[in-house]
Enzyme design. Structure first.
Site, PDB file in Angstrom:
ATOM      1  CG  HIS A   7      -2.186   0.421   1.218  1.00 56.97           C
ATOM      2  ND1 HIS A   7      -3.066  -0.064   0.281  1.00 56.97           N
ATOM      3  CD2 HIS A   7      -2.898   1.303   1.957  1.00 56.97           C
ATOM      4  CE1 HIS A   7      -4.251   0.506   0.467  1.00 56.97           C
ATOM      5  NE2 HIS A   7      -4.168   1.338   1.468  1.00 56.97           N
TER       6      HIS A   7
HETATM    7  N1  ADP Z   1     -10.571 -10.773   1.152  1.00 56.01           N
HETATM    8  C1  ADP Z   1     -11.694 -10.038   1.007  1.00 56.01           C
HETATM    9  N2  ADP Z   1     -12.829 -10.595   0.552  1.00 56.01           N
HETATM   10  C2  ADP Z   1     -13.947  -9.865   0.394  1.00 56.01           C
HETATM   11  N3  ADP Z   1     -14.031  -8.549   0.670  1.00 56.01           N
HETATM   12  C3  ADP Z   1     -12.931  -7.950   1.131  1.00 56.01           C
HETATM   13  C4  ADP Z   1     -11.705  -8.639   1.331  1.00 56.01           C
HETATM   14  N4  ADP Z   1     -10.789  -7.770   1.790  1.00 56.01           N
HETATM   15  C5  ADP Z   1     -11.404  -6.584   1.867  1.00 56.01           C
HETATM   16  N5  ADP Z   1     -12.698  -6.679   1.478  1.00 56.01           N
HETATM   17  C6  ADP Z   1     -13.691  -5.613   1.396  1.00 56.01           C
HETATM   18  O1  ADP Z   1     -13.038  -4.413   1.015  1.00 56.01           O
HETATM   19  C7  ADP Z   1     -13.436  -3.381   1.897  1.00 56.01           C
HETATM   20  C8  ADP Z   1     -12.323  -2.354   2.056  1.00 56.01           C
HETATM   21  O2  ADP Z   1     -12.116  -1.685   0.838  1.00 56.01           O
HETATM   22  P1  ADP Z   1     -11.100  -0.469   0.723  1.00 56.01           P
HETATM   23  O3  ADP Z   1     -11.146   0.359   1.938  1.00 56.01           O
HETATM   24  O4  ADP Z   1     -11.407   0.229  -0.553  1.00 56.01           O
HETATM   25  O5  ADP Z   1      -9.703  -1.197   0.580  1.00 56.01           O
HETATM   26  P2  ADP Z   1      -8.450  -1.236   1.608  1.00 56.01           P
HETATM   27  O6  ADP Z   1      -8.842  -2.157   2.709  1.00 56.01           O
HETATM   28  O7  ADP Z   1      -7.331  -1.778   0.783  1.00 56.01           O
HETATM   29  O8  ADP Z   1      -8.208   0.166   2.074  1.00 56.01           O
HETATM   30  C9  ADP Z   1     -13.772  -4.079   3.186  1.00 56.01           C
HETATM   31  O9  ADP Z   1     -14.696  -3.328   3.927  1.00 56.01           O
HETATM   32  C10 ADP Z   1     -14.352  -5.405   2.725  1.00 56.01           C
HETATM   33  O10 ADP Z   1     -15.730  -5.335   2.489  1.00 56.01           O
HETATM   34 MG    MG Z   2      -6.603   1.477   1.653  1.00 54.54          MG
END
Ligand code: ADP
Ligand code: MG
Ligand code: ADP
Ligand code: MG
Ligand code: MG
Ligand code: MG
Lengths: 123, 217, 123, 217
Positions: free
Chosen positions: C9
């Site tokens: 990230h």
């Molecule tokens: N392995 C996974 N399977 C399904 N959904 C996931 C997974 N990892 C994360 N998510 C979804 O992604 C969302 C987070 O998205 P976002 O904030 O855009 O990405 P990041 O976590 O990289 O900052 C979580 O709330 C969840 O719903």
């Molecule tokens: Mg993020």
């Protein structure tokens, strides 16, 4: 709260991992990076480590997380009853320790959480 | 270092100065050795450390060997920046502590120096968890201390005993070439660490050779 | 030689770990950092990952090492027979993989070396 | 979405535009949810992604639903930057692929849409290895797709079926509150993830609600 000190040969590496761990552990976790030599170059500075320990010490113990080489040896210079080294993966252990410390767990629990990071699966 | 031969604070200061000179002269070689199995900074690390040590001793020379060795150790710990800093720093501090425990006198006998070196070696072993054969400075320091002890027990002259210690350190350093590193940064290289002399063992040989040089004056 | 791509990230985090791993693995190891969003901010960019994979691919396979979260999911988009994800500690796994790749080990061996980093003791 | 109700490319474009509008309006709430158990970027991530999608569709609207959904998925993968990018991107791409496999026609029946959504859900599950109960977008998407399938099997009108799907997604999102996260960034929080709605489940509810909004026009 248990304090956490990240020790690395590299200033930016310790700083970035500290950012990541603080984000997941919550802003309240006492967390400091002690990376690089005093002049900012590659290396480990016991003075920076000492200052970092002092900065994060809230009376509940401090966990030192070294990356490798001189970080480990420098950390060992500071070992005492309430200042312990976590022999854990640098990034994953720091995150786990920060989350556990953020939940106000005692020193032993924070250490155990960091050690569990070894077996955490990412896939 | 038979009976009658006593080492005062000036002797230890001379040893450290000779070590500093030798490290400065060998800086490039130490760094080249570290380039092969580490991060190419051992020469500059130690040179930085010993330069700071010489400066610290110039500001105010401590008045006992124990105090001097403690300043040397503390300065190396603070200034070297690499793994060798805490290790050499601990070695010299433990030497200072051992001499302090023996009474913190202004003069040290060869047997007392040997005991101090044994304490220094023990400190390095404790801090770094390295055993002989792990391809570290311990592979030079341990045989050197053993050779010194044996020579003294056999009644050798001080300069002879120091010569034996220095030779053992150099041989120990060379013997690290075929070893596989099991401690420190080089241990991450596994098989790739084989075939190169350990930089920390090489610098230990310089420091023990400096001891002989000064004892032989 | 097996190529290695570090996915995080954070741009600086991937870059610092790549430096460390390159130092230990040797200059010859094909190693690229794919950290941060395209604009340099926090995030993961599949375009950066794709470019990194192309950069390090010498025909002997590529290992993707993600830190957490979106890095893992982005890495999964690129999985194929010769492009594999290493579920390993980010720093320690990267170093072990780089050393193994530097010794010209085949893909399976580099992956195994990275996985062994889990159990490597620092103390 | 009973027989006779066919969805053309414009319908899908409208769904995506409505989703984009809804994500933009909910941006702050999504980011606040992510602040509690993530890194406070889900709202801006998705908004960035959907803004790019709308721009891509404006440049050249694809001429089949399958092609359109594929562009949506590819753009989300490239532009979102967070975990939700590969996940939503895969969902839309798998929907596109499923419709393509059905013949890549210009019009899609409710049953075909449902099959496409099932394929999208399968893609998300495969990529993220998340099961229901893991506190992710799957906890909103899976019940929504099930509700849609059931409504269609029971012979509901298209807008009714879409309403059922949207309601199931919203309920599913709310049901994530007491869950402990077992996937994604939030899983590192362990117990601390309990008591907050999952941001990805919340955005899935917005997207399914947008589908209902457009189907009800
Ligand atoms: N392995 C996974 N399977 C399904 N959904 C996931 C997974 N990892 C994360 N998510 C979804 O992604 C969302 C987070 O998205 P976002 O904030 O855009 O990405 P990041 O976590 O990289 O900052 C979580 O709330 C969840 O719903
Ligand atoms: Mg993020
Ligand atoms: N755990 C250890 N025990 C004993 N000696 C060690 C240990 N780790 C490293 N060393 C010694 O330190 C030397 C490297 O010193 P230096 O290059 O200054 O530090 P760094 O490895 O941090 O760059 C090695 O060659 C080795 O002799
Ligand atoms: Mg070095
Ligand atoms: Mg170094
Ligand atoms: Mg997020």
């Amino acid at each position: 709260m248990v304090g956490i000190v990240l020790i690395s040969h590299s200033g930016p590496l310790a700083a970035e991992v500290a950012l990541l761990a603080a984000q997941l552990g919550g802003a309240g976790v006492p967390l400091a990076a002690a990376g690089g030599a005093e002049d900012g170059g590659l290396g480990t500075s016991p003075d920076l480590v000492a200052a970092a320990i002092e900065e994060v010490d809230r009376g509940d113990g401090v966990i030192l997380i070294p990356d490798l080489g001189s970080s480990v040896l420098t950390a060992r210079l500071f070992e005492e009853e309430r200042v312990v080294i976590a022999d854990v993966p640098f990034v994953e252990g720091a995150i786990a320790a920060a989350v556990s410390a953020g939940a106000d767990s005692p020193l032993e629990a924070v250490l155990a959480a960091a050690e569990e990071a070894r077996t955490f699966r990412k896939l | 270092m038979a009976t009658g031969f006593e080492m005062d604070t000036a002797f230890f200061a001379a040893w450290i100065e000779e070590s500093a000179r030798s490290v400065a002269a060998g800086k490039e070689r130490l760094t080249d050795l570290d380039a092969a199995i580490g991060d190419a900074d051992h020469g500059s690390n130690l040179d930085r450390g010993f330069t700071a040590v010489v400066r610290a001793l110039a500001v105010k020379e401590p008045d006992t060997p124990a105090a001097l060795l403690t300043v040397v150790g503390t300065t190396l710990i603070r200034k070297v920046g690499g793994a060798s800093g805490p290790l050499y720093g601990t070695a010299f501090r433990e030497m200072g502590r051992a001499l302090g425990d023996l009474g913190d006198t202004a003069e040290v006998s060869p047997g007392e120096l040997c005991a101090a070196l044994e304490a220094g070696l023990a400190g390095v072993r404790r801090l770094g968890s390295a055993a002989e054969g792990d391809k570290t400075m311990v592979d030079a320091l341990a045989p050197a201390v053993r050779a010194l002890r044996r020579a003294l027990e056999e009644g050798s002259e001080p300069r002879e005993a120091a010569a034996a210690a220095a030779a053992a350190a150099r041989e120990g350093a060379e013997a690290t070439i075929p070893m596989r590193a099991r401690r420190g940064r080089a241990s991450y290289l596994g098989e790739r660490s084989v075939g190169h002399e350990d930089p920390g063992a090489a610098s230990t040989a310089l420091i023990l050779t400096a001891l002989h040089t000064v004892a032989a004056r």
